[in-house]
Design a protein around this motif. Structure first.
Motif, PDB file in Angstrom:
ATOM      1  N   PHE A  86     -14.140  13.081  -4.289  1.00 16.40           N
ATOM      2  CA  PHE A  86     -12.611  13.284  -4.954  1.00 16.40           C
ATOM      3  C   PHE A  86     -12.068  14.497  -4.075  1.00 16.40           C
ATOM      4  CE2 PHE A  86     -15.018  11.388  -8.812  1.00 16.40           C
ATOM      5  CZ  PHE A  86     -14.100  10.278  -8.878  1.00 16.40           C
ATOM      6  N   ASP A  87     -13.110  15.625  -3.620  1.00 23.04           N
ATOM      7  CA  ASP A  87     -12.627  16.611  -2.820  1.00 23.04           C
ATOM      8  C   ASP A  87     -11.810  16.309  -1.677  1.00 23.04           C
ATOM      9  OD1 ASP A  87     -15.170  15.570  -2.279  1.00 23.04           O
ATOM     10  OD2 ASP A  87     -15.250  17.247  -0.651  1.00 23.04           O
ATOM     11  N   ARG A  88     -11.861  14.768  -1.105  1.00 20.37           N
ATOM     12  CA  ARG A  88     -11.206  14.492  -0.004  1.00 20.37           C
ATOM     13  C   ARG A  88      -9.698  14.031  -0.335  1.00 20.37           C
ATOM     14  NH1 ARG A  88     -16.364  11.576   3.296  1.00 20.37           N
ATOM     15  NH2 ARG A  88     -17.378  13.198   3.847  1.00 20.37           N
ATOM     16  N   ILE A  89      -9.633  13.626  -1.553  1.00 17.81           N
ATOM     17  CA  ILE A  89      -8.333  12.868  -1.999  1.00 17.81           C
ATOM     18  C   ILE A  89      -7.442  13.931  -2.181  1.00 17.81           C
ATOM     19  CG2 ILE A  89      -7.435  11.073  -3.589  1.00 17.81           C
ATOM     20  CD1 ILE A  89     -10.000  10.224  -4.205  1.00 17.81           C
ATOM     21  N   GLU A  90      -6.238  13.879  -1.406  1.00 15.01           N
ATOM     22  CA  GLU A  90      -5.123  14.811  -1.459  1.00 15.01           C
ATOM     23  C   GLU A  90      -3.821  14.334  -2.358  1.00 15.01           C
ATOM     24  OE1 GLU A  90      -3.979  16.159   2.577  1.00 15.01           O
ATOM     25  OE2 GLU A  90      -5.886  17.102   2.608  1.00 15.01           O
ATOM     26  N   ARG A  91      -3.746  12.919  -2.138  1.00 15.79           N
ATOM     27  CA  ARG A  91      -2.511  12.319  -3.088  1.00 15.79           C
ATOM     28  C   ARG A  91      -3.074  11.105  -3.874  1.00 15.79           C
ATOM     29  NH1 ARG A  91       1.859  14.841  -2.176  1.00 15.79           N
ATOM     30  NH2 ARG A  91       3.146  12.906  -2.236  1.00 15.79           N
ATOM     31  N   SER A  92      -2.360  11.148  -4.892  1.00 16.06           N
ATOM     32  CA  SER A  92      -2.653   9.966  -5.889  1.00 16.06           C
ATOM     33  C   SER A  92      -1.347   8.850  -5.274  1.00 16.06           C
ATOM     34  CB  SER A  92      -2.272  10.514  -7.316  1.00 16.06           C
ATOM     35  OG  SER A  92      -3.392  11.054  -7.912  1.00 16.06           O
ATOM     36  N   PRO A  93      -1.757   7.842  -4.936  1.00 16.54           N
ATOM     37  CA  PRO A  93      -0.628   7.000  -4.482  1.00 16.54           C
ATOM     38  C   PRO A  93      -0.116   5.971  -5.752  1.00 16.54           C
ATOM     39  CG  PRO A  93      -2.740   5.863  -3.987  1.00 16.54           C
ATOM     40  CD  PRO A  93      -3.064   7.350  -4.697  1.00 16.54           C
ATOM     41  N   ASN A  94       1.120   5.319  -5.274  1.00 20.00           N
ATOM     42  CA  ASN A  94       1.519   4.378  -6.106  1.00 20.00           C
ATOM     43  C   ASN A  94       0.804   3.066  -5.294  1.00 20.00           C
ATOM     44  OD1 ASN A  94       3.199   1.799  -6.477  1.00 20.00           O
ATOM     45  ND2 ASN A  94       4.311   3.237  -7.524  1.00 20.00           N
ATOM     46  N   THR A  95       0.159   2.420  -6.130  1.00 16.55           N
ATOM     47  CA  THR A  95      -0.811   1.235  -5.916  1.00 16.55           C
ATOM     48  C   THR A  95      -0.021  -0.177  -5.521  1.00 16.55           C
ATOM     49  OG1 THR A  95      -1.374   0.635  -8.063  1.00 16.55           O
ATOM     50  CG2 THR A  95      -2.805   2.227  -6.786  1.00 16.55           C
ATOM     51  N   LEU A  96       1.043  -0.114  -5.671  1.00 21.32           N
ATOM     52  CA  LEU A  96       1.882  -1.628  -5.475  1.00 21.32           C
ATOM     53  C   LEU A  96       1.530  -2.236  -4.198  1.00 21.32           C
ATOM     54  CD1 LEU A  96       3.958  -3.819  -6.778  1.00 21.32           C
ATOM     55  CD2 LEU A  96       5.646  -2.442  -5.655  1.00 21.32           C
ATOM     56  N   ASP A  97       1.754  -1.316  -3.169  1.00 19.53           N
ATOM     57  CA  ASP A  97       1.460  -2.113  -1.836  1.00 19.53           C
ATOM     58  C   ASP A  97       0.043  -2.232  -1.776  1.00 19.53           C
ATOM     59  OD1 ASP A  97       4.219  -2.203  -1.274  1.00 19.53           O
ATOM     60  OD2 ASP A  97       4.017  -0.298  -0.134  1.00 19.53           O
ATOM     61  N   SER A  98      -1.077  -1.641  -2.188  1.00 18.25           N
ATOM     62  CA  SER A  98      -2.280  -2.115  -2.078  1.00 18.25           C
ATOM     63  C   SER A  98      -2.503  -3.270  -2.807  1.00 18.25           C
ATOM     64  CB  SER A  98      -3.355  -0.999  -2.566  1.00 18.25           C
ATOM     65  OG  SER A  98      -3.191  -0.815  -4.040  1.00 18.25           O
ATOM     66  N   HIS A  99      -1.840  -3.534  -3.922  1.00 18.44           N
ATOM     67  CA  HIS A  99      -2.101  -4.800  -4.647  1.00 18.44           C
ATOM     68  C   HIS A  99      -1.585  -6.117  -3.962  1.00 18.44           C
ATOM     69  CE1 HIS A  99      -4.079  -3.330  -8.121  1.00 18.44           C
ATOM     70  NE2 HIS A  99      -3.195  -2.500  -8.512  1.00 18.44           N
ATOM     71  N   ARG A 100      -0.439  -5.712  -3.185  1.00 18.40           N
ATOM     72  CA  ARG A 100       0.121  -6.653  -2.358  1.00 18.40           C
ATOM     73  C   ARG A 100      -0.847  -7.207  -1.134  1.00 18.40           C
ATOM     74  NH1 ARG A 100       5.729  -6.229   0.247  1.00 18.40           N
ATOM     75  NH2 ARG A 100       5.197  -3.728   0.708  1.00 18.40           N
ATOM     76  N   LEU A 101      -1.472  -6.094  -0.848  1.00 14.85           N
ATOM     77  CA  LEU A 101      -2.477  -6.478   0.344  1.00 14.85           C
ATOM     78  C   LEU A 101      -3.594  -7.296  -0.181  1.00 14.85           C
ATOM     79  CD1 LEU A 101      -3.369  -6.058   3.501  1.00 14.85           C
ATOM     80  CD2 LEU A 101      -4.304  -4.033   2.767  1.00 14.85           C
ATOM     81  N   ILE A 102      -4.034  -6.964  -1.475  1.00 12.61           N
ATOM     82  CA  ILE A 102      -5.242  -7.742  -1.684  1.00 12.61           C
ATOM     83  C   ILE A 102      -4.690  -9.310  -2.329  1.00 12.61           C
ATOM     84  CG2 ILE A 102      -6.548  -8.150  -3.979  1.00 12.61           C
ATOM     85  CD1 ILE A 102      -6.734  -5.028  -4.072  1.00 12.61           C
ATOM     86  N   ARG A 103      -3.453  -9.228  -2.604  1.00 10.19           N
ATOM     87  CA  ARG A 103      -2.956 -10.826  -2.789  1.00 10.19           C
ATOM     88  C   ARG A 103      -3.219 -11.372  -1.580  1.00 10.19           C
ATOM     89  NH1 ARG A 103      -0.705 -13.694  -6.555  1.00 10.19           N
ATOM     90  NH2 ARG A 103       0.588 -15.449  -5.689  1.00 10.19           N
ATOM     91  N   TRP A 104      -2.662 -10.841  -0.168  1.00  9.85           N
ATOM     92  CA  TRP A 104      -2.543 -11.597   0.777  1.00  9.85           C
ATOM     93  C   TRP A 104      -3.961 -11.786   1.366  1.00  9.85           C
ATOM     94  CZ3 TRP A 104       1.211  -7.302   2.358  1.00  9.85           C
ATOM     95  CH2 TRP A 104       2.426  -7.542   1.841  1.00  9.85           C
ATOM     96  N   ALA A 105      -4.744 -11.013   1.166  1.00 12.21           N
ATOM     97  CA  ALA A 105      -6.185 -10.982   1.636  1.00 12.21           C
ATOM     98  C   ALA A 105      -6.740 -12.270   0.913  1.00 12.21           C
ATOM     99  CB  ALA A 105      -6.988  -9.926   1.229  1.00 12.21           C
ATOM    100  N   MET A 144      -7.620  -9.491   9.181  1.00 12.17           N
ATOM    101  CA  MET A 144      -6.670 -10.270   8.924  1.00 12.17           C
ATOM    102  C   MET A 144      -5.695 -10.045  10.145  1.00 12.17           C
ATOM    103  SD  MET A 144      -5.826  -9.068   4.813  1.00 12.17           S
ATOM    104  CE  MET A 144      -4.483  -9.832   4.464  1.00 12.17           C
ATOM    105  N   ASP A 145      -4.435 -10.768   9.926  1.00 10.58           N
ATOM    106  CA  ASP A 145      -3.363 -10.731  11.077  1.00 10.58           C
ATOM    107  C   ASP A 145      -2.688  -9.465  10.636  1.00 10.58           C
ATOM    108  OD1 ASP A 145      -0.990 -11.070  12.612  1.00 10.58           O
ATOM    109  OD2 ASP A 145      -1.599 -13.187  13.184  1.00 10.58           O
TER     110      ASP A 145
END
Length: 215
Positions: A86-105, A144-145
């Protein structure tokens, strides 16, 4: 048996739950189980550029409570081979795009691997999985492509679909993640122990076999 795992890419218990699920599938063998990952945003209000994680967590839990929660999660993570940093994590991101990537995967046949990659990059490497360049690196790692993913990320592809799936999970009564949805009928909430998951697999697969034999 259709097993849908509802999770968020910044949920540490989802990472723990995935490791336990992986163990359960090895113990069971996985035969007769079709696995898919479904989106759930713990906080869709986070802006696209993310927010400072330390300030976000302290506002959510309070400084001392945030530290206690982190220590507890680290202990459970160590038990399944996760090195939470957790000490390395600087930002709490919005996860919408990561979920899109999982869907495409999922379409590319590497969804389960992609979920692992995103969890590792965020929780162990401290990378900002809200950034497109990080998501593109994850796509490359999964085979992935990258050019196709880059094009999709630059557009609004599947954003509304992710929001609809998130809303559907909430309509089903899911309020916490990870949640395991079996055959769109039964829901188990929480990072279940591998032995519990195996018992569930065996019970439901046996019921399916009985139903098939009775036809």
């Amino acid at each position: 048996m259709q097993l849908d795992v509802v999770s968020d890419t910044v949920c540490p218990w989802c990472y723990i739950g995935k490791k336990r699920l992986d163990q359960a599938l090895v113990m069971h063998g996985g035969e007769g189980i079709t696995l898919a990952w479904r989106p759930f945003q713990l906080d869709a209000s986070i802006p696209a550029e993310g927010v400072d994680r330390k300030a976000y967590m302290e506002k959510k839990f309070g400084a001392e409570r945030a530290k206690e929660v982190g220590n507890t999660i680290r202990e459970f993570g160590e038990a399944v081979g996760i090195d939470f940093r957790f000490d390395r994590i600087e930002r709490s991101p919005n996860t919408l795009d990561s979920h899109r990537l999982i869907r495409w995967a999922g379409t590319a046949g590497c969804q389960n691997e992609m979920v692992d990659i995103l969890f590792r990059r965020y929780f162990e490497d401290g990378e900002d999985i809200g950034l497109h360049e990080v998501l593109l690196e994850a796509a490359s790692e999964a085979g992935m492509d990258v050019d196709i993913v880059r094009d999709l990320l630059s557009k609004d592809a599947d954003k509304e679909l992710i929001r609809q799936e998130d809303a559907l999970a909430r309509q089903m009564g899911i309020q916490g993640v990870p949640s395991f949805v079996i055959n769109s009928q039964w829901v188990m909430v929480g990072a279940q122990e591998p032995e519990m998951l195996v018992r569930m697999f065996n019970k439901l697969l046996a019921k399916e076999a009985e139903a098939t034999a009775a036809q």
